[in-house]
Design an enzyme around this catalytic site. Sequence first.
Site, mmCIF file in Angstrom:
data_model
loop_
_atom_site.group_PDB
_atom_site.id
_atom_site.type_symbol
_atom_site.label_atom_id
_atom_site.label_comp_id
_atom_site.label_asym_id
_atom_site.label_seq_id
_atom_site.Cartn_x
_atom_site.Cartn_y
_atom_site.Cartn_z
ATOM 1 N N TYR A 16 4.404 8.178 -8.343
ATOM 2 C CA TYR A 16 5.601 8.198 -7.498
ATOM 3 C C TYR A 16 6.703 9.070 -8.102
ATOM 4 O O TYR A 16 7.883 8.700 -8.098
ATOM 5 C CB TYR A 16 6.151 6.779 -7.301
ATOM 6 C CG TYR A 16 5.128 5.774 -6.821
ATOM 7 C CD1 TYR A 16 4.434 5.969 -5.633
ATOM 8 C CD2 TYR A 16 4.854 4.627 -7.558
ATOM 9 C CE1 TYR A 16 3.493 5.052 -5.198
ATOM 10 C CE2 TYR A 16 3.918 3.700 -7.121
ATOM 11 C CZ TYR A 16 3.241 3.915 -5.941
ATOM 12 O OH TYR A 16 2.311 2.993 -5.525
ATOM 13 N N TYR A 143 3.719 -2.812 2.957
ATOM 14 C CA TYR A 143 3.080 -1.946 1.963
ATOM 15 C C TYR A 143 1.877 -2.699 1.401
ATOM 16 O O TYR A 143 1.998 -3.857 0.984
ATOM 17 C CB TYR A 143 4.044 -1.594 0.827
ATOM 18 C CG TYR A 143 3.342 -0.873 -0.308
ATOM 19 C CD1 TYR A 143 3.146 0.497 -0.259
ATOM 20 C CD2 TYR A 143 2.844 -1.586 -1.391
ATOM 21 C CE1 TYR A 143 2.470 1.151 -1.281
ATOM 22 C CE2 TYR A 143 2.165 -0.936 -2.415
ATOM 23 C CZ TYR A 143 1.984 0.426 -2.354
ATOM 24 O OH TYR A 143 1.302 1.058 -3.347
ATOM 25 N N ASP A 237 -1.859 -10.597 1.977
ATOM 26 C CA ASP A 237 -1.812 -9.774 0.768
ATOM 27 C C ASP A 237 -0.798 -10.419 -0.184
ATOM 28 O O ASP A 237 0.400 -10.170 -0.094
ATOM 29 C CB ASP A 237 -1.404 -8.350 1.150
ATOM 30 C CG ASP A 237 -1.221 -7.434 -0.042
ATOM 31 O OD1 ASP A 237 -1.347 -7.910 -1.193
ATOM 32 O OD2 ASP A 237 -0.934 -6.239 0.164
ATOM 33 N N LYS A 267 -2.073 -8.191 -9.976
ATOM 34 C CA LYS A 267 -0.840 -8.192 -10.769
ATOM 35 C C LYS A 267 -0.764 -9.342 -11.763
ATOM 36 O O LYS A 267 -1.279 -9.246 -12.862
ATOM 37 C CB LYS A 267 0.382 -8.136 -9.850
ATOM 38 C CG LYS A 267 0.482 -6.811 -9.079
ATOM 39 C CD LYS A 267 1.812 -6.618 -8.449
ATOM 40 C CE LYS A 267 1.903 -5.310 -7.670
ATOM 41 N NZ LYS A 267 1.858 -4.101 -8.513
#
Length: 424
Positions: A16, A143, A237, A267
């Site tokens: 990014y 996202y 998600d 994560k």
Amino acid sequence: MTDWYEAGQRHVWLPYTQMQTARAPLEVISATGTRLRLADGRELIDGVSSWWSTVHGYRHPHIERAVKRQLETLPHVMLGGLAHEQAYVLARRLAEMLPGDLEHVFFSDSGSVAVEVAMKMAAQYWVNRGRRRMKFLCFRGGYHGDTFATMSVCDPDEGMHSLFKGALLEQLVVDLPRNPEDEAALGRLLERHASDLAGIVIEPLVQGAGGMVFHDPFTLQALRRLADEHDLLLIFDEIFVGLGRLGDAMFACEIAGVDPDIVTLSKALTGGTLPLAATVASKRIYEGFLSDKAQSALMHGPTYMGNALGCAAANASLDLFASEPRLAQARAISEQLLRQLAPAKSLPGVVDVRVRGAIGVIQLDRAAPAEELSAACIAQGIWLRPFRDILYTTPPLVSGEDDVRAIADAMVSAVREWSIRSFS
């Protein structure tokens, strides 16, 4: 500048990042607890938990010991035709923790891939039943990852992947239903489109990289009703919010009282130690792949799926959730952020200050000057990475009062300096 940094800097392509204009990244040489130690001797409090993953802090001894033990016996073995203890123990534990009959675990090595697998499961579930339903209902502000299929269920206009609009898989993108009128309108839309849809994909309770946008349990309950009414699969998600980030329960689906058909995790799964992800399906979905026909199997298999080191770290991470008060710590962080981010509400250019669990957000009225705000926080000993129009924090759940106070003070101070320069 260290030798390794100087020699390798021109070869590393950062995430990014516009490589031509970006500030040089900071050299981290070690990390312990909530702190990053830099090559120049400075220490920074990590206010974003290395993209929301290091919930137990860096180098927790219990996780380190588990990984070291596993390294000495079996660092990795393929799951195709072979089995190992850590993956099988972890799958059982996740099945026992998740609500409903979410009890069939497919491992992978990143969150994006976990969502890809969930989408593939959902689409093939219908193929196996003789129905071709390949599209998904997804949401503005959403996202779900950077791989090609997951990009297609992110926000098509405001997200990071708008350059690919028109080249991605076509999906049905709508606003989140937030009240009964929205639910009714979405129901009418689904009456026209449900036969083409495999399922609904949503980040439950918090849309993360789309701007830390919150919604109420009503939204998820409405989607469960609509999914049942129109025979759609519901995919949560939970890569960001799953495993304690919201404080009220381990998973957002528990908070909302909704059982999805498929849930994705990553994560915090390994406590930010090693890459690992899981796509967990209900009994109904799993049984949709059982057949005498080989082609009805889920044909997916990442090389490092169920990696033994990653699973050992994840099992140790789950130990810590069971033995240490992570949910209570998340709630304490939430209460403190509510108090200490409040002064930002009155600053010119600030349109919202919001907190949910161990997530604190200051939203600006324009694109955040990311480099400026980040530099101001670094000068106060805090590592934060603003994006879009927000400065936010997702601190490790082990962060104490002093750390949270320092993070919140740095955020308010950085925004105040920006506000003075922008509006005076």
